[in-house]
Design an enzyme around this catalytic site. Sequence first.
Site, short mmCIF file in Angstrom:
data_model
loop_
_atom_site.label_atom_id
_atom_site.label_comp_id
_atom_site.label_asym_id
_atom_site.label_seq_id
_atom_site.Cartn_x
_atom_site.Cartn_y
_atom_site.Cartn_z
N SER A 159 0.82 -1.21 0.00
CA SER A 159 0.00 0.00 0.00
C SER A 159 0.85 1.25 0.00
O SER A 159 0.39 2.32 -0.39
CB SER A 159 -0.85 0.05 1.27
OG SER A 159 -1.62 -1.10 1.40
N HIS A 211 -1.66 -2.86 -6.91
CA HIS A 211 -2.30 -2.47 -5.65
C HIS A 211 -3.83 -2.50 -5.78
O HIS A 211 -4.42 -1.67 -6.47
CB HIS A 211 -1.83 -1.07 -5.24
CG HIS A 211 -2.38 -0.64 -3.93
ND1 HIS A 211 -2.85 0.62 -3.68
CD2 HIS A 211 -2.55 -1.33 -2.77
CE1 HIS A 211 -3.28 0.70 -2.43
NE2 HIS A 211 -3.11 -0.48 -1.87
N GLU A 224 -4.01 0.04 -8.88
CA GLU A 224 -2.89 0.93 -9.17
C GLU A 224 -1.72 0.07 -9.62
O GLU A 224 -1.31 -0.84 -8.90
CB GLU A 224 -2.51 1.74 -7.93
CG GLU A 224 -3.52 2.83 -7.60
CD GLU A 224 -3.24 3.55 -6.28
OE1 GLU A 224 -3.54 4.75 -6.20
OE2 GLU A 224 -2.75 2.90 -5.33
N ASN A 248 -3.98 6.09 -1.60
CA ASN A 248 -3.64 6.12 -0.17
C ASN A 248 -2.99 7.45 0.21
O ASN A 248 -3.15 7.91 1.34
CB ASN A 248 -2.72 4.96 0.20
CG ASN A 248 -3.49 3.65 0.29
OD1 ASN A 248 -4.72 3.65 0.27
ND2 ASN A 248 -2.79 2.54 0.39
N1 3HC Z 1 -15.96 -9.04 -0.02
C1 3HC Z 1 -16.64 -9.27 -1.16
N2 3HC Z 1 -17.73 -8.57 -1.52
C2 3HC Z 1 -18.18 -7.63 -0.69
C3 3HC Z 1 -17.54 -7.33 0.53
C4 3HC Z 1 -16.38 -8.10 0.85
N3 3HC Z 1 -15.69 -7.86 1.97
N4 3HC Z 1 -18.22 -6.36 1.14
C5 3HC Z 1 -19.24 -6.02 0.34
N5 3HC Z 1 -19.22 -6.79 -0.76
C6 3HC Z 1 -20.13 -6.73 -1.88
C7 3HC Z 1 -21.50 -7.15 -1.50
O1 3HC Z 1 -21.68 -8.55 -1.64
C8 3HC Z 1 -22.36 -6.39 -2.50
O2 3HC Z 1 -22.31 -7.04 -3.74
P1 3HC Z 1 -23.56 -6.93 -4.77
O3 3HC Z 1 -23.79 -5.47 -5.04
O4 3HC Z 1 -23.08 -7.69 -5.95
O5 3HC Z 1 -24.71 -7.56 -4.05
C9 3HC Z 1 -21.60 -5.08 -2.68
O6 3HC Z 1 -20.25 -5.36 -2.28
C10 3HC Z 1 -22.15 -3.97 -1.84
O7 3HC Z 1 -22.12 -4.40 -0.48
P2 3HC Z 1 -23.23 -4.04 0.60
O8 3HC Z 1 -24.55 -3.82 -0.08
O9 3HC Z 1 -23.15 -5.05 1.68
O10 3HC Z 1 -22.68 -2.74 1.27
P3 3HC Z 1 -22.39 -1.33 0.68
O11 3HC Z 1 -23.28 -0.96 -0.46
O12 3HC Z 1 -22.34 -0.47 1.87
O13 3HC Z 1 -20.93 -1.45 0.07
C11 3HC Z 1 -18.60 -1.32 0.27
C12 3HC Z 1 -19.87 -1.92 0.82
C13 3HC Z 1 -18.36 -1.79 -1.16
C14 3HC Z 1 -17.47 -1.76 1.16
C15 3HC Z 1 -18.77 0.24 0.25
O14 3HC Z 1 -19.12 0.66 1.53
C16 3HC Z 1 -17.51 0.97 -0.18
O15 3HC Z 1 -17.28 1.16 -1.36
N6 3HC Z 1 -16.74 1.47 0.79
C17 3HC Z 1 -15.48 2.18 0.54
C18 3HC Z 1 -14.38 1.18 0.51
C19 3HC Z 1 -13.03 1.82 0.30
O16 3HC Z 1 -12.83 3.01 0.39
N7 3HC Z 1 -12.04 0.98 0.01
C20 3HC Z 1 -10.67 1.42 -0.15
C21 3HC Z 1 -9.94 1.32 1.14
S1 3HC Z 1 -8.25 1.76 0.97
C22 3HC Z 1 -7.51 0.34 0.47
O17 3HC Z 1 -8.09 -0.69 0.38
C23 3HC Z 1 -6.08 0.48 0.14
C24 3HC Z 1 -5.25 -0.33 1.05
O18 3HC Z 1 -3.92 -0.20 0.66
C25 3HC Z 1 -5.39 0.04 2.49
#
Ligand code: 3HC
Length: 524
Positions: free
Chosen positions: A106, A127, A139, A177
């Site tokens: 990351s 990434h 990325e 990030n």
């Molecule tokens: N694994 C697989 N699928 C998942 C999941 C998981 N952990 N969590 C949610 N999903 C899927 C669900 O099954 C659902 O799929 P569908 O639309 O096909 O039915 C879809 O994602 C939407 O999930 P939910 O309806 O349960 O919940 P939300 O609509 O609230 O979405 C979320 C959940 C996709 C996590 C959304 O809240 C989101 O986009 N959050 C922001 C996440 C973010 O910012 N990520 C980046 C973090 S930084 C990073 O990762 C970098 C690293 O280096 C730290």
Amino acid sequence: MGAGIVEVFARNGIPVVAVEISEAALERGRAHLTGSTDRAVARGKLAEADRDALLGRVTFAVGLDALRSVDLVVEAVPERLDLKRRLFAELDRICRPEAILATNTSSLSVTEIAVATTRPAQVIGLHFFNPAPVMKLVEVVRTVVTSADVVADVEALCGRLGKVDVTIGDRAGFIANALLFGYLNQAIGMYEARYASREDIDAAMKLGCGLPMGPLALLDLIGLDTAYEILETMYRRGGRDRRHAPVPLLRQMVTAGLLGRKSGRGFYTYERPGSAKLVPDEHTPNPADGAGREIAKVGVVGTGPLAAGLAEHLAKAGYQVVPATADVLAPLADVDLVVEAVDDEPYAKTAVLAGLDEVCQPGVVLATTTSTLPVIELAMATGRPADVVGLHFFGPDAAGPLVEIVRTIRTSAQTTDTARALSAALGRTGVVCGDRAGFIVNALLFPYLNDAVRMLEAGYSTVEDIDHAMKLGCGCPSGPFELLRTVGLEVALTIQRRLYQESREPGLAPAPLLEQLVTAHAEV
Ligand code: 3HC
């Protein structure tokens, strides 16, 4: 993260060898994969036969020997350079000479990882974003020695995986990030300082900016140990910006084993480790607490769209509304609460507050809608600062779903409770915060926008790729530059200047490019 990446490949028809360090770790990974695919089946998103085919493409193994004949390795071990370098040296020894070795780091230097091998030209950053099966962005990080063919092959692979890639150089935090973690760390700082509750910080960013999750809930998803390591690296590699020095609370939480969703507890408490389902804990607010004062009759001062919008929303919510202008406040002699919405300018606001102090009965709540002035300065224009509160509505006519309720050091708990009850009656979510520049939303949003301008200024990436990265990697409804265009560069600069003037934090100084664009009346 590893299990998510395995799922991405297997979903797209590519055979995967999933490797872990021990049987127990492998079992956890397998459980993640089956949990995620079973959920997709239960939601009708994946046919059972397709799930079985997907799982059939995955071979599980303990130890690196299983990787002898693969074409590509994606490493997703904990975020520690020494560990990754050792692993890459091993992979270099074991894998075929043609194999590409990719790291999902990351924030660590891909270059430093690459030079631990004898094939640095075939080492690249790949990434993914959490949750990997959902977030569209990858990325692709090329170092100064990554071969052009390898970059092209990996970009083509992203297409096969249904992902959108942005290719960038090897800089701490890459695009997403680098822009995200200053914001996340600042949100932890707000929580640590009890500036606002965890629920209110998260609700503010979801409703105020349309983000899919608030920053503290997102940290729980990312993992607090991972977040800590990323911030440490960003601080060291990214120019020792104090905003990346992990807030002490984060380290305490990691030490205490509060790692987020994966351990069942982080900023929030979850049903069990690995679950996304929240359960109440000792910090969960009780909606029955603090109802505030009984309000029936509300005065609205002002003639602009905000005052008109407020009068309309209040009347619809069943309040008896008494309109008034800044010059004639006498009709407000018998109201229970007043919202002033005159020009956001200190002389006008102070005069209205002083006038209300003369006209209104004792005990009436006096709310000011300032978005830029310290509420305490306005409160002290009255002889009753305990009854004065800030109400920051969103949208020109207060149509947004959020209200920031600003309590000064003199605001009484009853006044704050009354403001929260009024927000709820208006069908808005009220979030309570301290009286600092930018309240919650602007204080967290504008430094992030300013950082995006700095990134552009440094020539690291383009407007389009930065916007893409934040939309597809973090689910932002618009990219930072799209948002800057909507808000207006001049407004952004004014807010950023105020944040900087109050905090004197060097990292909050407006980006020189932002200053220049405003001076030149140019767009971005
Ligand atoms: N694994 C697989 N699928 C998942 C999941 C998981 N952990 N969590 C949610 N999903 C899927 C669900 O099954 C659902 O799929 P569908 O639309 O096909 O039915 C879809 O994602 C939407 O999930 P939910 O309806 O349960 O919940 P939300 O609509 O609230 O979405 C979320 C959940 C996709 C996590 C959304 O809240 C989101 O986009 N959050 C922001 C996440 C973010 O910012 N990520 C980046 C973090 S930084 C990073 O990762 C970098 C690293 O280096 C730290």
